[in-house]
Design a protein around this motif. Sequence first.
Motif, PDB file in Angstrom:
ATOM      1  N   GLN A   1     164.600  66.959  34.281  1.00  0.00           N
ATOM      2  CA  GLN A   1     165.470  66.254  33.730  1.00  0.00           C
ATOM      3  C   GLN A   1     165.651  67.154  32.648  1.00  0.00           C
ATOM      4  O   GLN A   1     166.517  67.496  32.156  1.00  0.00           O
ATOM      5  CB  GLN A   1     165.629  64.763  33.095  1.00  0.00           C
ATOM      6  CG  GLN A   1     167.026  64.445  32.180  1.00  0.00           C
ATOM      7  CD  GLN A   1     167.022  63.035  32.132  1.00  0.00           C
ATOM      8  OE1 GLN A   1     166.109  62.555  31.771  1.00  0.00           O
ATOM      9  NE2 GLN A   1     168.247  62.799  31.523  1.00  0.00           N
TER      10      GLN A   1
ATOM     11  N   THR B   1     168.181  70.525  32.437  1.00  0.00           N
ATOM     12  CA  THR B   1     169.198  70.108  32.418  1.00  0.00           C
ATOM     13  C   THR B   1     170.356  70.010  30.441  1.00  0.00           C
ATOM     14  O   THR B   1     171.096  69.906  30.510  1.00  0.00           O
ATOM     15  CB  THR B   1     170.216  69.207  33.170  1.00  0.00           C
ATOM     16  OG1 THR B   1     169.207  67.663  32.019  1.00  0.00           O
ATOM     17  CG2 THR B   1     169.315  69.400  34.628  1.00  0.00           C
ATOM     18  N   ASN B   2     168.716  69.571  29.786  1.00  0.00           N
ATOM     19  CA  ASN B   2     168.727  69.379  28.794  1.00  0.00           C
ATOM     20  C   ASN B   2     169.010  70.280  27.838  1.00  0.00           C
ATOM     21  O   ASN B   2     168.121  70.903  26.946  1.00  0.00           O
ATOM     22  CB  ASN B   2     168.291  68.270  28.416  1.00  0.00           C
ATOM     23  CG  ASN B   2     169.077  67.452  26.528  1.00  0.00           C
ATOM     24  OD1 ASN B   2     169.797  67.512  26.882  1.00  0.00           O
ATOM     25  ND2 ASN B   2     167.637  67.130  26.070  1.00  0.00           N
TER      26      ASN B   2
ATOM     27  N   SER C   1     170.726  70.323  37.838  1.00  0.00           N
ATOM     28  CA  SER C   1     171.700  70.037  37.726  1.00  0.00           C
ATOM     29  C   SER C   1     172.278  68.946  39.025  1.00  0.00           C
ATOM     30  O   SER C   1     172.498  67.884  38.715  1.00  0.00           O
ATOM     31  CB  SER C   1     172.812  70.038  36.745  1.00  0.00           C
ATOM     32  OG  SER C   1     172.626  70.426  35.862  1.00  0.00           O
TER      33      SER C   1
ATOM     34  N   PHE D   1     170.355  65.478  39.887  1.00  0.00           N
ATOM     35  CA  PHE D   1     171.040  64.908  39.511  1.00  0.00           C
ATOM     36  C   PHE D   1     173.270  64.068  39.781  1.00  0.00           C
ATOM     37  O   PHE D   1     173.333  63.434  39.063  1.00  0.00           O
ATOM     38  CB  PHE D   1     170.613  64.743  38.061  1.00  0.00           C
ATOM     39  CG  PHE D   1     169.612  64.532  37.262  1.00  0.00           C
ATOM     40  CD1 PHE D   1     168.801  63.947  37.420  1.00  0.00           C
ATOM     41  CD2 PHE D   1     168.926  66.080  37.296  1.00  0.00           C
ATOM     42  CE1 PHE D   1     167.509  63.296  37.378  1.00  0.00           C
ATOM     43  CE2 PHE D   1     167.431  65.760  36.993  1.00  0.00           C
ATOM     44  CZ  PHE D   1     167.090  64.848  36.865  1.00  0.00           C
ATOM     45  N   THR D   2     172.986  65.325  40.482  1.00  0.00           N
ATOM     46  CA  THR D   2     175.331  65.030  40.935  1.00  0.00           C
ATOM     47  C   THR D   2     174.910  63.156  41.311  1.00  0.00           C
ATOM     48  O   THR D   2     175.861  62.907  40.607  1.00  0.00           O
ATOM     49  CB  THR D   2     175.058  65.965  42.124  1.00  0.00           C
ATOM     50  OG1 THR D   2     174.995  67.137  41.463  1.00  0.00           O
ATOM     51  CG2 THR D   2     176.750  65.510  42.614  1.00  0.00           C
TER      52      THR D   2
ATOM     53  N   SER E   1     173.732  60.913  40.755  1.00  0.00           N
ATOM     54  CA  SER E   1     173.121  59.501  39.762  1.00  0.00           C
ATOM     55  C   SER E   1     174.139  59.381  38.948  1.00  0.00           C
ATOM     56  O   SER E   1     174.615  58.596  38.198  1.00  0.00           O
ATOM     57  CB  SER E   1     171.768  59.552  39.081  1.00  0.00           C
ATOM     58  OG  SER E   1     171.668  61.188  39.010  1.00  0.00           O
ATOM     59  N   VAL E   2     174.644  60.955  38.711  1.00  0.00           N
ATOM     60  CA  VAL E   2     175.488  60.769  37.494  1.00  0.00           C
ATOM     61  C   VAL E   2     176.937  60.946  38.189  1.00  0.00           C
ATOM     62  O   VAL E   2     178.190  60.242  37.427  1.00  0.00           O
ATOM     63  CB  VAL E   2     175.668  62.217  36.878  1.00  0.00           C
ATOM     64  CG1 VAL E   2     176.465  62.951  36.097  1.00  0.00           C
ATOM     65  CG2 VAL E   2     173.916  62.372  36.414  1.00  0.00           C
ATOM     66  N   PHE E   3     177.545  61.608  39.257  1.00  0.00           N
ATOM     67  CA  PHE E   3     178.898  60.964  39.695  1.00  0.00           C
ATOM     68  C   PHE E   3     178.869  60.066  41.062  1.00  0.00           C
ATOM     69  O   PHE E   3     180.113  60.067  42.441  1.00  0.00           O
ATOM     70  CB  PHE E   3     178.770  62.138  40.000  1.00  0.00           C
ATOM     71  CG  PHE E   3     179.538  63.311  38.693  1.00  0.00           C
ATOM     72  CD1 PHE E   3     180.182  63.144  37.696  1.00  0.00           C
ATOM     73  CD2 PHE E   3     177.692  64.411  38.681  1.00  0.00           C
ATOM     74  CE1 PHE E   3     180.280  64.013  37.041  1.00  0.00           C
ATOM     75  CE2 PHE E   3     178.289  65.218  37.477  1.00  0.00           C
ATOM     76  CZ  PHE E   3     178.846  65.253  36.583  1.00  0.00           C
TER      77      PHE E   3
ATOM     78  N   ALA F   1     177.268  55.088  39.286  1.00  0.00           N
ATOM     79  CA  ALA F   1     177.991  56.283  38.048  1.00  0.00           C
ATOM     80  C   ALA F   1     179.741  55.106  37.810  1.00  0.00           C
ATOM     81  O   ALA F   1     179.828  55.006  36.819  1.00  0.00           O
ATOM     82  CB  ALA F   1     177.550  56.916  37.584  1.00  0.00           C
ATOM     83  N   ARG F   2     180.659  55.877  38.928  1.00  0.00           N
ATOM     84  CA  ARG F   2     181.570  55.361  38.337  1.00  0.00           C
ATOM     85  C   ARG F   2     181.955  53.962  38.753  1.00  0.00           C
ATOM     86  O   ARG F   2     182.858  53.344  37.530  1.00  0.00           O
ATOM     87  CB  ARG F   2     182.410  55.532  40.251  1.00  0.00           C
ATOM     88  CG  ARG F   2     182.213  57.219  40.441  1.00  0.00           C
ATOM     89  CD  ARG F   2     183.350  57.682  41.619  1.00  0.00           C
ATOM     90  NE  ARG F   2     182.946  56.527  42.769  1.00  0.00           N
ATOM     91  CZ  ARG F   2     181.945  57.242  43.587  1.00  0.00           C
ATOM     92  NH1 ARG F   2     181.743  58.789  43.490  1.00  0.00           N
ATOM     93  NH2 ARG F   2     181.956  56.873  44.918  1.00  0.00           N
TER      94      ARG F   2
END
Length: 512
Positions: free
Chosen positions: A468, A471-472, A489, A492-493, A495-497, A501-502
């Motif tokens: 992670q 990405t930061n 990035s 984590f696609t 888990s983030v999108f 997440a939605r």
Amino acid sequence: MNTDYATEPNPRPPLEGDQSPDTVATEPAPHAPGTAPHRHIKADLAIIGAGSAGLSAAAGAAMLGLNVVLFEEGEMGGDCLNTGCVPSKALISAAKYAQAARDSEAHGIKSGAPRTDWAGVQAHIRKAIDTIAPVDSQERFEDLGVTVIREHAHFSDRNTLASPTARVTAKRIILATGSKAAIPPIPGLAMVPYLTNETLFDIPELPSHLIILGGGPIGMEMAQAFRRLGSDVTVIEMGKVLARADRAHAEIAAQAMADEGVSLLENHKAVSVSESGGQISVDTERGDGERKSVTGSHLLVATGRQAITDGLALEAGDVETDKQGILVNEKLRSVSNKNVWVLGDAAGMGQFTHLAGWHASVFVRRAFFKQRTKATSLPLPAVTYTSPEVAQVGLMEAEARERFGDSVSVSSFAFDENDRAIAEGKTKGECKLIIHKGKLLGASIVGEGAGDIIQIAGYAMSNDMKVQSLTNFISPYPTRAEVVKRAASAHFTDSVFGKTARTLVSLLQRIP
């Protein structure tokens, strides 16, 4: 060569018995007329080998105020400066200019076919060596307080090294003797004028057809460079080229070289070598029995390297060896004589200048600051300087899956989606991150500038940073190094999108 070393600040005060330079004494022993007197020197540290490891260790110890004696019978700077890293990279640079002329029309520049001035290329190589040489010179190290003896040395007992004019008894002894080209026992090879890295850069003319035995990093780098300079080139490799690299990435580099005209004979074993009329022929045999003969003007042997231990009288020093070389532990100490340390190629842990420098750092940390650093404390990067470059650090995908099974995940990002690569028209390759439970196990990059970019992953691994963390940070646009952040990035696609997440975002939007 880089003689930097990493230690902690505030070195310890001298221990009782530490020697200062005034312990160097000349014995009044008789000597032959016209020869130098034989000296008996008591030192804190005696080193054999003035390559990267030996020089870095000598600089570190001398700057800490210790009495250091350095033996070197050859050129200061060792193989890397004189016949390895520096001349090879200078040659590769010259070859890139030749290739740029060929590729320029695709960018709207008409420059015509390049013509190689071999003497000019050699002058460029010599200039690179001469520019770096003062950093590794005898004068510089003598200015640091090191006693430099330009002679061959060997053990006379567990704590003593002897040369034609000196006898040095030291608390600690470092063997940093480096490595040399390993010559395979191929029938007829000893009867032909073959080349190694030690002789390649001094040949009087550009080869019309260079045959290379070995498809490792050295063989592949030189194959592409000489092809770009105008030579026909054939590489003979008994297995797969760049066998230690990520397989998919190695194949991208190999295909790029084949597209430039390098002939790659994989899975071909050289079975005999002969010479006739000034031409050298290599007969090969494939695993299925197919035989092939290749004839060229020059033959380069690049089938690996072996540690140099000849003439060291290791038995007298109680330094145990086996068929692979000197036996050392992960602390870089001889398993049989704890006063002896082995650094660099001679340690048998890898043959990289940067690894030799790290070994010197491990020595300084352990011997003088009593830290617990080991040779294996940090992940080791490796780069093959072809175009595209192939770089790696840590575990490759196949190694990781063998160790951790299906719990390993791989996240990639291709250079053909990187805007800088697109703008430059150099889009071959990708960045691949190997991940296990959020931890970065390794990375492999094939592409332009991969050797520079891989350091981002190496830094993260060396400091136990999670994936992670890659990405930061803000990556400047447009740069090739963005591929590392984009590959991280991508991990984590979901888990983030993803669906969870939605759903979360939908709920949060109800908050005023």
